[in-house]
Scaffold this motif. Structure first.
Motif, PDB file in Angstrom:
ATOM      1  N   LEU A  89      20.050   5.933 -26.388  1.00 43.28           N
ATOM      2  CA  LEU A  89      19.818   7.288 -26.038  1.00 43.28           C
ATOM      3  C   LEU A  89      19.144   7.222 -24.726  1.00 43.28           C
ATOM      4  CD1 LEU A  89      20.656  10.357 -26.055  1.00 43.28           C
ATOM      5  CD2 LEU A  89      19.052  10.351 -27.908  1.00 43.28           C
ATOM      6  N   LYS A  92      21.202   6.149 -21.824  1.00 44.05           N
ATOM      7  CA  LYS A  92      22.106   7.121 -21.195  1.00 44.05           C
ATOM      8  C   LYS A  92      21.200   7.980 -20.228  1.00 44.05           C
ATOM      9  CE  LYS A  92      25.274   6.817 -24.920  1.00 44.05           C
ATOM     10  NZ  LYS A  92      26.162   7.447 -26.063  1.00 44.05           N
ATOM     11  N   CYS A 105      14.478   8.532 -31.445  1.00 39.61           N
ATOM     12  CA  CYS A 105      15.327   9.435 -32.186  1.00 39.61           C
ATOM     13  C   CYS A 105      15.305   9.041 -33.685  1.00 39.61           C
ATOM     14  CB  CYS A 105      16.819   8.984 -31.895  1.00 39.61           C
ATOM     15  SG  CYS A 105      17.938   9.748 -32.060  1.00 39.61           S
ATOM     16  N   GLU A 118      23.460  14.460 -28.844  1.00 37.26           N
ATOM     17  CA  GLU A 118      23.243  13.891 -27.594  1.00 37.26           C
ATOM     18  C   GLU A 118      23.824  15.155 -26.720  1.00 37.26           C
ATOM     19  OE1 GLU A 118      25.275  10.488 -26.042  1.00 37.26           O
ATOM     20  OE2 GLU A 118      24.663   9.321 -28.135  1.00 37.26           O
TER      21      GLU A 118
END
Length: 132
Positions: A89, A92, A105, A118
């Motif tokens: 994550l 990204k 997370c 997300e």
């Protein structure tokens, strides 16, 4: 006579902090999630966990590479080296936001929940761009 702690502390100049924080919650399949965002100087820390059961189990870090536009370097600072949702994550988001991102997370992996999580996180960021 020695000065009291209150008198001594009154002479300390106050500075504006470069940190700001944000908190939000959302629900996916009857589970309430908590998102905490800490904006720092040139980086952002994002915490995601189940509301009411918040803990710090893993941290992924990602940042854009200065000499290679569009490329991101990432690592795990805390938690398992393989299969770290935080690292993925962070990667990204660093690519999308073009800045250093720390992500924690802390939810059990679920291939149905992660895309929705997300999506909710991106929506929060789009609606509140000042928080990152």
């Amino acid at each position: 006579m020695p000065s009291s702690p209150t008198t001594a502390s009154a002479n300390i100049p106050k500075e504006v902090s470069s940190f700001s924080s944000f908190h939000s919650t959302f629900e996916i399949t009857e589970t309430k999630y908590s998102v905490r965002i800490l904006k720092m100087h040139k980086s952002t820390f994002i915490y995601i966990g189940i509301n009411g059961r918040e803990f710090l189990d893993e941290i992924g870090i990602a940042m854009p590479m200065a000499d290679s536009p569009g490329s991101v370097v990432n690592t795990v600072a805390l938690g398992p080296q393989l299969g770290c949702d935080s690292q993925q994550l962070a990667q990204k988001l660093a690519k999308r936001l073009n800045k250093q991102i720390y992500v924690s997370c802390n939810i059990p992996f679920d291939r149905m929940v992660m895309p929705l999580l997300e999506k909710n996180l991106v929506k929060i960021i789009q609606e509140n761009p000042e928080v990152v």
